[in-house]
Write a protein that holds these residues in place. Structure first.
Motif, PDB file in Angstrom:
ATOM      1  N   GLN A  80       0.801  -1.232   0.392  1.00  0.00           N
ATOM      2  CA  GLN A  80      -0.223   0.195   0.114  1.00  0.00           C
ATOM      3  C   GLN A  80       0.677   1.346  -0.035  1.00  0.00           C
ATOM      4  O   GLN A  80       1.929   1.487   0.278  1.00  0.00           O
ATOM      5  CB  GLN A  80      -1.048  -0.072   0.852  1.00  0.00           C
ATOM      6  N   VAL A  81      -0.008   2.936  -0.290  1.00  0.00           N
ATOM      7  CA  VAL A  81       0.683   3.576  -0.663  1.00  0.00           C
ATOM      8  C   VAL A  81       0.893   4.335   1.202  1.00  0.00           C
ATOM      9  O   VAL A  81       0.111   4.550   1.512  1.00  0.00           O
ATOM     10  CB  VAL A  81       0.302   4.376  -1.385  1.00  0.00           C
ATOM     11  N   LEU A  82       2.388   4.423   1.263  1.00  0.00           N
ATOM     12  CA  LEU A  82       1.770   5.196   3.116  1.00  0.00           C
ATOM     13  C   LEU A  82       2.150   6.133   2.982  1.00  0.00           C
ATOM     14  O   LEU A  82       3.819   6.643   2.611  1.00  0.00           O
ATOM     15  CB  LEU A  82       2.809   4.343   4.221  1.00  0.00           C
ATOM     16  N   PHE A  88       1.128  11.668  11.964  1.00  0.00           N
ATOM     17  CA  PHE A  88       2.220  10.149  11.487  1.00  0.00           C
ATOM     18  C   PHE A  88       3.105  10.728   9.809  1.00  0.00           C
ATOM     19  O   PHE A  88       2.366  10.664   9.643  1.00  0.00           O
ATOM     20  CB  PHE A  88       0.778   8.998  11.199  1.00  0.00           C
ATOM     21  N   ASN A  89       4.154  11.262  10.949  1.00  0.00           N
ATOM     22  CA  ASN A  89       4.936  11.655   9.604  1.00  0.00           C
ATOM     23  C   ASN A  89       6.125  10.924  10.321  1.00  0.00           C
ATOM     24  O   ASN A  89       7.297  11.822  11.455  1.00  0.00           O
ATOM     25  CB  ASN A  89       4.843  13.845  10.342  1.00  0.00           C
ATOM     26  N   LEU A  90       6.642  10.780   9.382  1.00  0.00           N
ATOM     27  CA  LEU A  90       8.254   9.481   9.286  1.00  0.00           C
ATOM     28  C   LEU A  90       9.238   9.962   8.565  1.00  0.00           C
ATOM     29  O   LEU A  90       8.437   9.980   7.662  1.00  0.00           O
ATOM     30  CB  LEU A  90       8.475   8.066   9.677  1.00  0.00           C
ATOM     31  N   GLU A  91      10.184   9.516   8.863  1.00  0.00           N
ATOM     32  CA  GLU A  91      11.536   9.819   8.187  1.00  0.00           C
ATOM     33  C   GLU A  91      11.093   9.400   6.411  1.00  0.00           C
ATOM     34  O   GLU A  91      11.630   9.950   5.120  1.00  0.00           O
ATOM     35  CB  GLU A  91      12.851  10.344   8.179  1.00  0.00           C
ATOM     36  N   PHE A  92      10.645   8.188   6.431  1.00  0.00           N
ATOM     37  CA  PHE A  92      11.491   7.649   5.021  1.00  0.00           C
ATOM     38  C   PHE A  92       9.563   7.788   4.879  1.00  0.00           C
ATOM     39  O   PHE A  92       8.907   7.423   3.302  1.00  0.00           O
ATOM     40  CB  PHE A  92      10.744   6.005   5.307  1.00  0.00           C
ATOM     41  N   LEU A  93       8.398   8.220   4.783  1.00  0.00           N
ATOM     42  CA  LEU A  93       6.997   8.359   4.112  1.00  0.00           C
ATOM     43  C   LEU A  93       7.247   9.843   2.887  1.00  0.00           C
ATOM     44  O   LEU A  93       7.966  10.909   3.257  1.00  0.00           O
ATOM     45  CB  LEU A  93       6.280   8.672   5.428  1.00  0.00           C
ATOM     46  N   PRO A  94       6.265   9.723   1.849  1.00  0.00           N
ATOM     47  CA  PRO A  94       6.444   8.730   1.527  1.00  0.00           C
ATOM     48  C   PRO A  94       6.536   7.520   0.905  1.00  0.00           C
ATOM     49  O   PRO A  94       7.379   7.725   0.290  1.00  0.00           O
ATOM     50  CB  PRO A  94       4.949   8.999   0.421  1.00  0.00           C
ATOM     51  N   CYS A  95       6.197   6.342   1.294  1.00  0.00           N
ATOM     52  CA  CYS A  95       6.327   4.874   0.613  1.00  0.00           C
ATOM     53  C   CYS A  95       5.429   3.685   0.283  1.00  0.00           C
ATOM     54  O   CYS A  95       4.412   3.744   0.434  1.00  0.00           O
ATOM     55  CB  CYS A  95       7.836   4.548   1.354  1.00  0.00           C
ATOM     56  N   ILE A  96       6.103   2.733  -0.540  1.00  0.00           N
ATOM     57  CA  ILE A  96       5.674   2.158  -0.590  1.00  0.00           C
ATOM     58  C   ILE A  96       5.992   0.704   0.772  1.00  0.00           C
ATOM     59  O   ILE A  96       6.741   0.600   0.550  1.00  0.00           O
ATOM     60  CB  ILE A  96       6.041   0.920  -2.251  1.00  0.00           C
ATOM     61  N   GLU A  97       4.546   0.291   1.081  1.00  0.00           N
ATOM     62  CA  GLU A  97       4.530  -0.723   2.433  1.00  0.00           C
ATOM     63  C   GLU A  97       4.482  -2.118   1.707  1.00  0.00           C
ATOM     64  O   GLU A  97       3.060  -2.090   1.669  1.00  0.00           O
ATOM     65  CB  GLU A  97       4.437  -0.361   4.270  1.00  0.00           C
TER      66      GLU A  97
END
Length: 187
Positions: A80-82, A88-97
């Protein structure tokens, strides 16, 4: 529609018959051991609706998983697209999880690993996605094992912003795999 077939599994669209099993699975404290709580009925229903919409809109998503030998729905696996969302704000976002969840009676049989490899092959062949991430509680050794088995490498550790301070699941680990052309996945 069937999207992915592996030796023992079919990853497919969600069916109405999956709903009660999925709701029951999400209320099982063992299945939710590495999450802060179980999932209410309406949240499980919405999850299925959202997962199916992603599949229809994007051609990939969190697929329902069925055993080929019995036709039984056993859980889900997919990507899914994360994205960042409020706290919910993380360094590796946005990403495919990539993620998975299976009914307890289907654990320790290699289904999650088999399904995850099937998903990665599908994504590699049918999309231009180059990297896939996964994250889990540092205590979630079963999921971390799967991440390692499918060829993911640990890339980060963080405190989950939506889990209260001091909670045993607060510390999370991030894994990543690069989907290079010609990459061969092994089980």
């Amino acid at each position: 529609m069937k999207y992915i077939k592996t030796k023992r599994l079919i990853l497919r669209d969600w069916k109405n018959s999956d709903i009660p099993v999925f709701i029951s699975m999400n209320m099982d404290p063992d299945v939710r051991r590495y999450f802060p709580d179980t999932v209410p009925v309406e949240v499980s229903r919405q999850f299925i609706f959202d997962a199916q919409k992603d599949i229809e809109d994007r051609g990939f998503g969190l697929f329902a998983v069925e055993r080929r030998d019995t036709g039984e729905f056993i859980g889900f696996t997919g990507v899914q697209v994360l994205e960042e969302d409020g706290d919910f704000n993380l360094e590796f976002l946005p990403c495919i999880e990539i993620g998975w969840r299976f009914m307890k009676k289907h654990w320790n049989q290699g289904f999650a690993t088999e399904a995850a490899v099937g998903v990665l092959k599908f994504i590699q062949r049918n999309t231009d996605i180059k990297e896939v991430y996964a994250y889990a509680s540092k205590r979630n050794f079963p999921s971390i094992n799967i991440m390692k088995k499918i060829g993911m490498d640990e890339v980060d550790v963080f405190n989950h912003p939506l889990i209260e301070d001091g909670h045993s699941l607060k510390r999370q680990v991030v894994y990543k795999i690069e989907l290079k052309k010609g990459h061969r996945f092994k089980l």
